[in-house]
Enzyme design. Structure first.
Site, PDB file in Angstrom:
ATOM      1  N   GLU A   1       0.819  -1.074  -0.107  1.00  0.00           N
ATOM      2  CA  GLU A   1      -0.017   0.018  -0.048  1.00  0.00           C
ATOM      3  C   GLU A   1       0.875   1.231  -0.058  1.00  0.00           C
ATOM      4  OE1 GLU A   1      -3.337   2.160   3.054  1.00  0.00           O
ATOM      5  OE2 GLU A   1      -1.899   0.646   3.886  1.00  0.00           O
TER       6      GLU A   1
ATOM      7  N   LYS B   1      -9.256   2.274  -2.609  1.00  0.00           N
ATOM      8  CA  LYS B   1      -9.475   1.723  -1.363  1.00  0.00           C
ATOM      9  C   LYS B   1     -10.993   2.048  -1.125  1.00  0.00           C
ATOM     10  CE  LYS B   1      -7.431   1.378   3.455  1.00  0.00           C
ATOM     11  NZ  LYS B   1      -6.226   1.656   4.060  1.00  0.00           N
TER      12      LYS B   1
ATOM     13  N   CYS C   1      -4.960  -3.217   2.857  1.00  0.00           N
ATOM     14  CA  CYS C   1      -4.814  -2.772   4.534  1.00  0.00           C
ATOM     15  C   CYS C   1      -5.940  -3.078   5.271  1.00  0.00           C
ATOM     16  CB  CYS C   1      -4.252  -1.440   4.539  1.00  0.00           C
ATOM     17  SG  CYS C   1      -3.339  -1.329   6.071  1.00  0.00           S
TER      18      CYS C   1
END
Length: 564
Positions: free
Chosen positions: A335, A392, A443
Site C-alpha cells: 500500500e 480503497k 490494509c
C-alpha cells in the site's frame, strides 16, 4: 439510665440497618461481578497476538453469560444493572486486543508535539476500546430484555404466566443476538475484533466453518459453547437439589447434560471444520501464477519526504528487477509503495523497469481527482501503461478520513502532511488483470469479510493484499495476517500479502502460511499461487446463519411462552 426506645423508633432503626446491609451486599456483589467480568474479558484479550492463547476463547465468555442470565432470573432486576459488568468485559477484551493502536505514538515526525501525540494515541485507544465494549453492553442489555420480556408483559397485562426460556433456547437467542450485533458493527466504518479472529491463525480447523457462513459461523460456535458451559454452571443448583430427592445415577444426566452438550458441540464443530480442512487443494498447472512481493521497509517517519521517496524508488525498482530475473509473472508492492500520484508513477524508474522486463507490476500509489485522492492499487502492464485501478473502499477513521469533517477538519489538517483529502473508492469495483479478475483488500479492508465475499462472487480468482502497518506496534501486523488468513479460507482463494515493514506472506485456501517475512526488514520473495473459480457456501449465500439463529431463537421463545 438511658430512656427506652419506642417500638416505632426501633423498627425505623432496623429498617435503616437493613437498607445499609442491603446496600453493602449489593455493592459487594456488583464489585464481584465487575471484577469477574473484567478478568474474563482480559482472558479473551489474551487469545490474539501478541499472546495467541486461542483456547481461552472457549471459556472466557461463559462468566458474563452466567451473570446476564442470573440477573434476568431475578425478576426485579433491571437490564441497567448489566451495564457495568458487560462494559468491564468489553474493556478487558477490546482494550488488550487493540492496545497496538498506541504504537502510533510518537507522531513528532508529523510535527505533532510529544505530549499531544501521546494524548492522541490514548484517545484513539480509549475510543476504539469503548466502541467494542458498547457491542458487549448492547448484547447483555438485549439478551436480558428478551429473557425478561414475558415477566414484564405478565405484570402489565396479566395475559399469561411468566416462564423463562429453557436453557437451549437461551443459547440460541444469546448466540443469534451476538452474531447480529457483530454483523451490525462490521457494516460500519470501525471494525476489527470479531470473536472469530481469536482463533486465527492457530485453529485453522474451526476457521473453516467460515466457508459455510463467514466469520459469523465461527463466532456462533464460540458463543454457543460458552453459553452451554454457562448454563451448566447456572443449572448446577437445580441438579444438586434433584440429587437430594433422587438417586445419584438418575440425577447425574441432569447435572452433566449442559456440560456434555458443550463438549459435544465443540467436538462436532471441529469435526465439520476438519472435513473441510482435509479436502485436497485444486492446483491446475494452467491456473498457476508465480507472484513476487517486495517489502520495501520504508519507515513512516521518512515515507512522505525526500529520503523516503528515494528509498522507495530504489528499493522497489531493485526488488522488481530481482524478482523478474527469477521468472515471476507479476510483482506486488505494498500500500502506498510509491507515495505519488498516477502521473508520477508512470514516469518513475520502477515503471521504466516494467517496460524493460515486460512483467506486470501491481503498484500501490495514489489516484488524484481534483483536490481529493484515492489510496489505490494500479496494474501496470509490460508496456508501462495502467491497465486497471482499484481504490480503497474501507478507510481508517481519523487516519485516512475525517468523520464530521466540518467540525474536526481543521484539527486533522494540522496532523496531515498532504494538502489533498482522501476519499473512498466505489463500492462495487472489480479489479481485472492480464491474468484474470483479482480480489483486492488494501490494509484495513482485511477486517471486512463481506468486502472479499462480494469480489469472489463476481469472479475474483485470487487475493491481493497490499498493506502498510508501520504505524503500529508489532502485534498489529500479526493480527492483520490473522485477518487475511480468515479471508483466504472463507473465499477458498490463494492470498498474496505485501506490506511495507511486515508481515508480508503467501497463504493457501486452507489458511496455511507458505511463507512469511520478517518484521522491519527489506525482503523480496516469490511463490506460485493458483487462480480458482470455486464458490463456497458463504460466497454464494453470504451470512445466512445469523438470521437463522435469530429466527430459531425467536421461534423457541414464542413456542415456550405460548404453551407455558
Amino acid at each position: 439510665m438511658q430512656p427506652k426506645q419506642s417500638k416505632q423508633t426501633r423498627q425505623g432503626d432496623m429498617e435503616t440497618r437493613g437498607r445499609r446491609e442491603f446496600l453493602k451486599a449489593t455493592l459487594h456483589v456488583l464489585k464481584n461481578r465487575v471484577f469477574i467480568s473484567f478478568a474474563s474479558g482480559i482472558l479473551m484479550g489474551l487469545t490474539v497476538a501478541p499472546f495467541g492463547a486461542w483456547f481461552f476463547t472457549w471459556i472466557a465468555l461463559a462468566p458474563l453469560w452466567a451473570i446476564v442470565v442470573n440477573s434476568a432470573q431475578r425478576n426485579n432486576s433491571s437490564p441497567l444493572h448489566l451495564i457495568s459488568p458487560s462494559l468491564a468485559w468489553g474493556i478487558g477484551y477490546h482494550g488488550i486486543a487493540l492496545s497496538w493502536i498506541t504504537g502510533i505514538h510518537p507522531m513528532t515526525w508529523m510535527g505533532v508535539p510529544w505530549l499531544a501525540s501521546l494524548a492522541i494515541a490514548l484517545f484513539c485507544w480509549t475510543f476504539i476500546t469503548l466502541w467494542g465494549a458498547a457491542l458487549v453492553a448492547t448484547w447483555a442489555t438485549c439478551f436480558s430484555l428478551v429473557l425478561n420480556f414475558q415477566v414484564w408483559t405478565h405484570r402489565k397485562f396479566k395475559s399469561f404466566s411468566p416462564s423463562a426460556p429453557p436453557p437451549l433456547v437461551r443459547v440460541l437467542i444469546g448466540t443469534g443476538i451476538w452474531c447480529g450485533l457483530e454483523a451490525l458493527w462490521s457494516a460500519g466504518p470501525l471494525w476489527w475484533t470479531s470473536l472469530s479472529y481469536t482463533q486465527s491463525p492457530q485453529n485453522l480447523v474451526i476457521l473453516h466453518l467460515g466457508q459455510l457462513s463467514g466469520p459469523s459461523a465461527v463466532t456462533a460456535a464460540i458463543v454457543a459453547v460458552n453459553g452451554l458451559l454457562a448454563e451448566a454452571w447456572i443449572n448446577r443448583r437445580g441438579a444438586e437439589n434433584t440429587e437430594k430427592r433422587t438417586q445419584f445415577l438418575t440425577s447425574a444426566p441432569l447435572r452433566l447434560s449442559y456440560l456434555v452438550s458443550a463438549v459435544a458441540l465443540f467436538i462436532l464443530l471441529h469435526l465439520i471444520g476438519l472435513s473441510l480442512y482435509s479436502r485436497p487443494l485444486v492446483q491446475q498447472p494452467e491456473a498457476a501464477l508465480k507472484v513476487g512481493i517486495v517489502q520495501g521497509n520504508v519507515p513512516n517517519e521518512i515515507k512522505l519526504f525526500r529520503e523516503g521517496f528515494r528509498r522507495a524508488i530504489e528499493g522497489y525498482t531493485t526488488g522488481y528487477v530481482t524478482l523478474t530475473d527469477r521468472g515471476v509473472d507479476a510483482v506486488l508492492t505494498p500500500e502506498g509503495a510509491l507515495p505519488f500520484f498516477q502521473n508520477e508513477i508512470v514516469t518513475s524508474s520502477l515503471v521504466d523497469a516494467v517496460r524493460e522486463k515486460k512483467k506486470v507490476a501491481w503498484i500501490g500509489g495514489f489516484y488524484r481527482d481534483g483536490r481529493s485522492y484515492t489510496n489505490s492499487l494500479f496494474t501496470v502492464t509490460g508496456s508501462g501503461v495502467i491497465f486497471s485501478r482499484y481504490g480503497k473502499v474501507k478507510m481508517v477513521p481519523i487516519g485516512e478520513y475525517v468523520p464530521f469533517e466540518e467540525i474536526l477538519g481543521g484539527l486533522i489538517d494540522r496532523l496531515s502532511p498532504l494538502k489533498e483529502h482522501q476519499v473512498a473508492g466505489k463500492q462495487n469495483q472489480v479489479f481485472d488483470t492480464p491474468f484474470g479478475r483479482a480480489i483486492v483488500g488494501i490494509c484495513y479492508e482485511s477486517a471486512f469479510s463481506e468486502h472479499f465475499r462480494r469480489q469472489a462472487a463476481v469472479g475474483g480468482e485470487f487475493i491481493l493484499g497490499p498493506s502498510n502497518d508501520a504505524h503500529y506496534s508489532a502485534a498489529m501486523p500479526t493480527q492483520h495476517h490473522a485477518q487475511d488468513i480468515m479471508r483466504a479460507i472463507e473465499t477458498d482463494r490463494w492470498a498474496v500479502r505485501a506490506t511495507n515493514t511486515g508481515y508480508s506472506a503467501f497463504v493457501d485456501p486452507h489458511g496455511r502460511t507458505l511463507w512469511i517475512s520478517g518484521h522491519n526488514t527489506y525482503e523480496v520473495h516469490a511463490e506460485t499461487v493458483y487462480r480458482l473459480q470455486s464458490k463456497t457456501l458463504y460466497v454464494l449465500w453470504g451470512d445466512w446463519l445469523t438470521p437463522l439463529l435469530l429466527g430459531l431463537g425467536g421461534l423457541g421463545w414464542f413456542v415456550g411462552n405460548r404453551f407455558s
